[in-house]
Design a protein around this motif. Structure first.
Motif, PDB file in Angstrom:
ATOM      1  N   ALA A  32       0.851  -1.194   0.000  1.00 42.38           N
ATOM      2  CA  ALA A  32       0.000   0.000   0.000  1.00 42.38           C
ATOM      3  C   ALA A  32       0.887   1.245   0.000  1.00 42.38           C
ATOM      4  CB  ALA A  32      -0.914   0.006   1.223  1.00 42.38           C
ATOM      5  N   PRO A  33       0.452   2.323  -0.670  1.00 45.69           N
ATOM      6  CA  PRO A  33       1.245   3.549  -0.680  1.00 45.69           C
ATOM      7  C   PRO A  33       1.514   4.043   0.750  1.00 45.69           C
ATOM      8  CG  PRO A  33      -0.586   3.689  -2.224  1.00 45.69           C
ATOM      9  CD  PRO A  33      -0.778   2.440  -1.435  1.00 45.69           C
ATOM     10  N   GLY A  34       2.757   4.334   1.041  1.00 44.49           N
ATOM     11  CA  GLY A  34       3.136   4.856   2.354  1.00 44.49           C
ATOM     12  C   GLY A  34       3.174   3.826   3.465  1.00 44.49           C
ATOM     13  N   GLN A  35       2.986   2.574   3.147  1.00 51.90           N
ATOM     14  CA  GLN A  35       2.980   1.530   4.180  1.00 51.90           C
ATOM     15  C   GLN A  35       4.368   1.393   4.789  1.00 51.90           C
ATOM     16  OE1 GLN A  35       1.371  -2.163   2.827  1.00 51.90           O
ATOM     17  NE2 GLN A  35       1.798  -3.239   4.705  1.00 51.90           N
ATOM     18  N   THR A  36       4.434   1.367   6.104  1.00 55.56           N
ATOM     19  CA  THR A  36       5.722   1.249   6.800  1.00 55.56           C
ATOM     20  C   THR A  36       5.883  -0.080   7.513  1.00 55.56           C
ATOM     21  OG1 THR A  36       4.828   2.307   8.768  1.00 55.56           O
ATOM     22  CG2 THR A  36       5.894   3.752   7.132  1.00 55.56           C
ATOM     23  N   SER A  37       4.869  -0.923   7.472  1.00 59.16           N
ATOM     24  CA  SER A  37       4.962  -2.226   8.140  1.00 59.16           C
ATOM     25  C   SER A  37       4.843  -3.343   7.106  1.00 59.16           C
ATOM     26  CB  SER A  37       3.856  -2.371   9.190  1.00 59.16           C
ATOM     27  OG  SER A  37       2.584  -2.402   8.579  1.00 59.16           O
ATOM     28  N   ILE A  38       5.331  -4.512   7.516  1.00 62.50           N
ATOM     29  CA  ILE A  38       5.215  -5.713   6.692  1.00 62.50           C
ATOM     30  C   ILE A  38       4.745  -6.863   7.582  1.00 62.50           C
ATOM     31  CG2 ILE A  38       6.928  -5.031   4.974  1.00 62.50           C
ATOM     32  CD1 ILE A  38       8.962  -6.798   6.459  1.00 62.50           C
ATOM     33  N   GLY A  39       4.063  -7.815   6.976  1.00 63.35           N
ATOM     34  CA  GLY A  39       3.633  -8.998   7.709  1.00 63.35           C
ATOM     35  C   GLY A  39       4.606 -10.132   7.466  1.00 63.35           C
TER      36      GLY A  39
ATOM     37  N   LYS B  39      -3.124 -22.830   7.130  1.00 61.63           N
ATOM     38  CA  LYS B  39      -3.206 -21.679   8.024  1.00 61.63           C
ATOM     39  C   LYS B  39      -1.860 -20.966   8.019  1.00 61.63           C
ATOM     40  CE  LYS B  39      -3.636 -22.520  12.472  1.00 61.63           C
ATOM     41  NZ  LYS B  39      -4.184 -22.753  13.825  1.00 61.63           N
ATOM     42  N   PHE B  40      -1.891 -19.653   7.921  1.00 61.73           N
ATOM     43  CA  PHE B  40      -0.701 -18.815   8.023  1.00 61.73           C
ATOM     44  C   PHE B  40      -0.944 -17.769   9.098  1.00 61.73           C
ATOM     45  CE2 PHE B  40      -0.288 -19.923   3.450  1.00 61.73           C
ATOM     46  CZ  PHE B  40       1.034 -20.301   3.398  1.00 61.73           C
ATOM     47  N   THR B  41       0.023 -17.541   9.966  1.00 57.33           N
ATOM     48  CA  THR B  41      -0.052 -16.441  10.919  1.00 57.33           C
ATOM     49  C   THR B  41       1.041 -15.446  10.568  1.00 57.33           C
ATOM     50  OG1 THR B  41      -0.937 -17.847  12.659  1.00 57.33           O
ATOM     51  CG2 THR B  41       0.063 -15.755  13.347  1.00 57.33           C
ATOM     52  N   HIS B  42       0.622 -14.203  10.333  1.00 55.55           N
ATOM     53  CA  HIS B  42       1.549 -13.116  10.031  1.00 55.55           C
ATOM     54  C   HIS B  42       1.575 -12.145  11.208  1.00 55.55           C
ATOM     55  CE1 HIS B  42       1.187 -13.494   5.360  1.00 55.55           C
ATOM     56  NE2 HIS B  42       1.684 -14.562   5.930  1.00 55.55           N
ATOM     57  N   VAL B  43       2.759 -11.756  11.622  1.00 52.32           N
ATOM     58  CA  VAL B  43       2.937 -10.706  12.627  1.00 52.32           C
ATOM     59  C   VAL B  43       3.479  -9.490  11.902  1.00 52.32           C
ATOM     60  CG1 VAL B  43       4.269  -9.977  14.652  1.00 52.32           C
ATOM     61  CG2 VAL B  43       3.250 -12.258  14.572  1.00 52.32           C
ATOM     62  N   TYR B  44       2.906  -8.340  12.210  1.00 47.15           N
ATOM     63  CA  TYR B  44       3.316  -7.103  11.540  1.00 47.15           C
ATOM     64  C   TYR B  44       4.444  -6.428  12.301  1.00 47.15           C
ATOM     65  CZ  TYR B  44       0.131  -7.608   7.809  1.00 47.15           C
ATOM     66  OH  TYR B  44      -0.463  -8.085   6.674  1.00 47.15           O
ATOM     67  N   VAL B  45       5.447  -6.024  11.511  1.00 52.63           N
ATOM     68  CA  VAL B  45       6.646  -5.388  12.054  1.00 52.63           C
ATOM     69  C   VAL B  45       6.986  -4.165  11.219  1.00 52.63           C
ATOM     70  CG1 VAL B  45       7.573  -7.575  12.951  1.00 52.63           C
ATOM     71  CG2 VAL B  45       8.242  -6.797  10.666  1.00 52.63           C
ATOM     72  N   ASP B  46       7.765  -3.280  11.797  1.00 49.91           N
ATOM     73  CA  ASP B  46       8.266  -2.130  11.054  1.00 49.91           C
ATOM     74  C   ASP B  46       9.165  -2.658   9.943  1.00 49.91           C
ATOM     75  OD1 ASP B  46      10.687  -0.094  10.687  1.00 49.91           O
ATOM     76  OD2 ASP B  46       8.912   1.051  11.308  1.00 49.91           O
ATOM     77  N   ALA B  47       8.992  -2.158   8.736  1.00 56.46           N
ATOM     78  CA  ALA B  47       9.725  -2.664   7.578  1.00 56.46           C
ATOM     79  C   ALA B  47      11.232  -2.492   7.706  1.00 56.46           C
ATOM     80  CB  ALA B  47       9.231  -1.971   6.306  1.00 56.46           C
ATOM     81  N   GLU B  48      11.681  -1.478   8.436  1.00 55.28           N
ATOM     82  CA  GLU B  48      13.126  -1.250   8.557  1.00 55.28           C
ATOM     83  C   GLU B  48      13.717  -1.871   9.814  1.00 55.28           C
ATOM     84  OE1 GLU B  48      14.537   2.674   7.716  1.00 55.28           O
ATOM     85  OE2 GLU B  48      12.990   2.989   6.209  1.00 55.28           O
ATOM     86  N   THR B  49      13.073  -1.672  10.956  1.00 63.39           N
ATOM     87  CA  THR B  49      13.656  -2.122  12.224  1.00 63.39           C
ATOM     88  C   THR B  49      13.260  -3.537  12.605  1.00 63.39           C
ATOM     89  OG1 THR B  49      11.831  -1.337  13.598  1.00 63.39           O
ATOM     90  CG2 THR B  49      13.597   0.256  13.066  1.00 63.39           C
TER      91      THR B  49
END
Length: 147
Positions: free
Chosen positions: A58-65, A117-127
């Motif tokens: 997504a535009p401007g998204q800073t997190s990744i799963g 089943k997949f479990t995604h945890v969202y984290v900051d894309a850089e840190t």
């Protein structure tokens, strides 16, 4: 997955759908699609959903799963040529994680060929520090929560 056994999953239990066609190269020595390919198809379906719903790229998204857990139960073979339908629903929508539940069905079948089943945890894309899901992310997929 839900509380019922994987073999009891039905089409009407899933909300979002896509089709995937097998390729000759997907088959193993036994003449059916290799189990690892099932995972690839599930991952493809989930990525399509995430892009379509704006929770990936997504535009401007800073997190990744990041996928922290996955499991799959194989119930029936898929061959070539065959097109399957993959359905997705949410099993859990947490503050920083999403558990996706998926099922694969032959085109005319009501019983699943495999459930995943997949479990995604969202984290900051850089840190890579854990972050909360944004309201935009939650609202983009909230309709997929079934239980």
């Amino acid at each position: 997955m839900s509380d019922r056994p994987a073999r009891d999953e039905r089409r009407e239990d899933f909300v979002w759908w896509t089709k995937i066609s097998s390729r000759w190269a997907d088959c193993d020595a036994y003449g059916h699609v290799n189990n690892a390919t099932y995972y690839s198809w599930f991952d493809t379906a989930l990525t399509l959903l995430a892009i379509e719903r704006g929770i990936l790229r997504a535009p401007g998204q800073t997190s990744i799963g990041l996928c922290i857990a996955s499991e799959c139960e194989f119930l029936a073979p898929v061959g070539f040529p065959e097109t399957v339908d993959i359905g997705i629903r949410l099993g859990r929508l947490g503050s920083s994680s999403i558990t996706y539940e998926l099922a694969m069905f032959g085109e005319a079948a009501d019983k699943a060929s495999a459930v995943c089943k997949f479990t995604h945890v969202y984290v900051d894309a850089e840190t890579r520090a854990k972050v909360s899901l944004t309201e935009e992310q939650r609202s983009a997929i909230g309709d997929l929560l079934r239980y």
